[in-house]
Motif scaffolding. Structure first.
Motif: not given
Length: 612
Positions: A559-586
């Motif tokens: 469970f812990h590993e999946n949460l941490i891996e999920g966070i790392k995944y989201y951190e990686k794709i944040i630049p791909e979220i073109m639908e949100e503003s720079y401030d929202k992504k930060q």
């Protein structure tokens, strides 16, 4: 898209009564929605109500009639289908003029659709001939929304004849509901939720409508609601062996959803969707490899080019930018917007008291409870009228609820036949047992509280359409249960159908709490709290974290590993979220970092919780 290519969203099943007639209200506008098939008694009452309202003949199907559950279901679905066709035809023939229903149909379409663009050109045209031609093209392009149904596979109790003899499995609750849908005139989808029921799944093969016709089209499509890729593969293969094709896999967040919550072991929505996206061809080819030989044995040679599947998603979506990202980045064909439609009286059945409580609700008013007799965590709203009633009964010395419908019976602790853990019979027997066994008053009070906390969902989730339509319920309580998702905390006003659709497509903003977190961050927060509770629950007075059972230790670690891996995944794709503003992504990035630190720090804390 979602079977009709009109809208990018659908309305998932909402409790039982909340969306039991939603297609009758929204399908004429091209909006697809889902009805629950749990309660045939409710369907029969509403069939009578709507037939008489439209001056049509009502012939009752009595509960003691042979195969009444399936027949009631078929009759109700046929009625809804017939009325939707009538309403859609009427709407389609209306003149294009300000305030008309046909104008509303097109005004609610997404702005990037071809029909919406044509509609806008028609409005601006000054040429009567060209205007008329465009009007005809618009009418020809109109489609009603799909009238879809849901069966919760766990709600499949056995039934008995008058002398108490157990009936064959095809007369089980879910089996009979399936048969009712299969024998209806609808051309739509059936969504199976709550996990695999092998006997029920095998029964689907008995009905021709689930097989492709000579053109390779399915009259009735199978949809499986799943929590991860592995579940889709297992259930899809099981059905493929029966010669049955899954046309859609519907992904729902394990915790950021309404109703019963089927939590994963820390697998988050984004990584789950990523796996589906990356392994799409693998899933299709694996299922085809099993399906084609199976269907050929039945003498059917399907059009292989039509054997794809749609991927849809729901759970916590609350802004148009989130929907657009899910569609663009993961290739989903439709996004489910559920709980927010509880605030739309035009679409769902919500009584005045409950609607007011929903509008007032904040994060702390929405919680994951243990009130469901099924023993599955259930999203709940504090101070709903059903909870007020059940606690009032307990204080008056009458704990438990009458159990006339018995849809959720499952417990055989005190009886030969299953009974419901919210029933008077069970609660009385359980309290007596607790009194005999409890040596410690504190232990007794805790166990007593858990016992009386169970709620009668069979009545609580079905009564609102009866209240709103002034249908008498002499033997049914008028107290209401409601199961909204956590996302509803950030919206606090009753709105029209058009306003909600405008919000979904980003034309207006209905968020009233501007601190609403991104849907992925919200889900992660819920899972972090859930993980914290699991760890604290695992540590009793008798053992430390180092003394946990091997099975529990492995689960918590994963469970812990999946949460941490999920966070790392989201951190990686944040630049791909073109639908949100720079401030929202930060802002999202900062939230992810804070949650990661809390989850990591909790590993080293055995006594004090660190998540709030």
């Amino acid at each position: 898209m979602n079977g009709n290519n009109i809208h990018k969203f659908h309305i998932p099943v909402l409790g039982v009564g909340y969306s039991i007639d939603t297609p009758l209200k929204v399908a004429k506008y091209g909006i697809s929605s889902v009805m629950s098939l749990v309660d045939d008694t409710l369907m029969e009452k509403l069939r009578k109500h709507y037939l008489e309202k439209r001056n049509k003949t009502y012939i009752p199907i009595e509960s003691d009639q042979y195969d009444s559950r399936a027949k009631r279901t078929t009759a109700y679905l046929n009625m809804i289908g017939e009325f939707v066709e009538e309403d859609f035809a009427k709407l389609k023939s209306m003149p294009f003029e300000e305030g008309s229903e046909i104008n509303k149909y097109f005004e609610m379409l997404r702005d990037d659709s071809d029909l919406k663009r044509l509609y806008n050109r028609m409005l601006k045209s000054n040429d009567p001939y060209r205007k008329k031609l465009m009007e005809e093209r618009l009418r020809n392009g109109m489609k009603p929304g799909s009238i879809d149904v849901n069966i919760m596979t766990k709600v499949d109790k056995s039934n008995y004849d008058k002398d108490g003899t157990s009936l064959p499995s095809e007369f089980n609750d879910a089996h009979a509901a399936l048969r009712g849908f299969a024998q209806s005139n609808l051309k739509s989808k059936i969504i199976f939720s709550a996990g695999m029921n092998p006997r029920l799944y095998g029964y689907i093969a008995a009905f021709d409508d689930f097989y492709p016709d000579y053109e390779g089209n399915f009259k009735k499509k199978i949809v499986i609601k799943v929590s991860d890729f592995r579940s889709a593969l297992i259930q899809g293969k099981f059905l493929a062996k029966k010669g049955l094709w899954v046309s859609e896999f519907r992904i729902e967040s394990g915790l950021n959803c309404g109703g019963h919550a089927f939590a994963t072991d820390g697998l988050l929505l984004g990584p789950i969707l990523e796996e589906f996206n990356n392994r799409k061809d693998e899933l299709i080819n694996s299922l085809k490899e099993i399906y084609l030989p199976s269907i050929n044995k039945k003498g059917i040679d399907p059009d292989e080019s039509k054997l794809g599947y749609e991927l849809t998603v729901q759970g916590g979506v609350g802004k148009s930018s989130e929907q657009e990202f899910l569609i663009r980045y993961y290739g989903v064909s439709s996004v489910g917007w559920g709980s927010l439609f509880l605030m739309v009286p035009e679409a769902t059945n919500v009584d005045d008291y409950t609607l007011e409580k929903l509008c007032e609700a904040r994060e702390e008013d929405l919680y994951l409870s243990e009130i469901s007799p099924l023993g599955v965590p259930f999203n709940n709203l504090r101070d709903n009228s059903k909870d007020i009633e059940k606690f009032g009964r307990a204080e008056a010395g009458k704990p438990g609820s009458p159990c006339p419908k018995k849809y959720l019976v499952s417990n055989m602790e005190f009886t030969d036949k299953p009974i419901c853990t919210a029933s008077i019979t069970y609660v009385k027997k359980k309290i007596a047992q607790l009194k005999d066994a409890a040596a410690d008053p504190a232990e007794y009070e805790e166990a007593y509280g858990k016992t009386i906390d169970k709620a009668c969902l069979c009545e609580g989730l079905t009564v609102t359409p009866l209240i709103l339509n002034d249908i008498p319920t002499p033997k049914q309580s008028r107290a209401v249960s409601v199961c909204p998702g956590p996302n509803i905390a950030y919206y606090s006003q009753k709105v029209s159908l058009k306003e909600m659709v405008d919000h979904i497509y980003g034309r207006i903003d209905l968020v009233t709490d501007k601190l609403r977190p991104n849907m992925f961050v919200k889900e992660l927060t819920l899972y972090a709290k859930y993980y914290e509770k699991l760890r604290l629950k695992s540590k009793t007075a008798e053992n430390s974290f180092e003394e946990l059972s091997k099975k529990t230790e492995i689960r918590l670690k994963k469970f812990h590993e999946n949460l941490i891996e999920g966070i790392k995944y989201y951190e990686k794709i944040i630049p791909e979220i073109m639908e949100e503003s720079y401030d929202k992504k930060q802002e999202i990035l900062a939230s992810l970092y804070r949650l990661e630190q809390k989850i990591i720090s909790f590993i080293y804390s055995e006594s004090q919780p660190v998540l709030s």
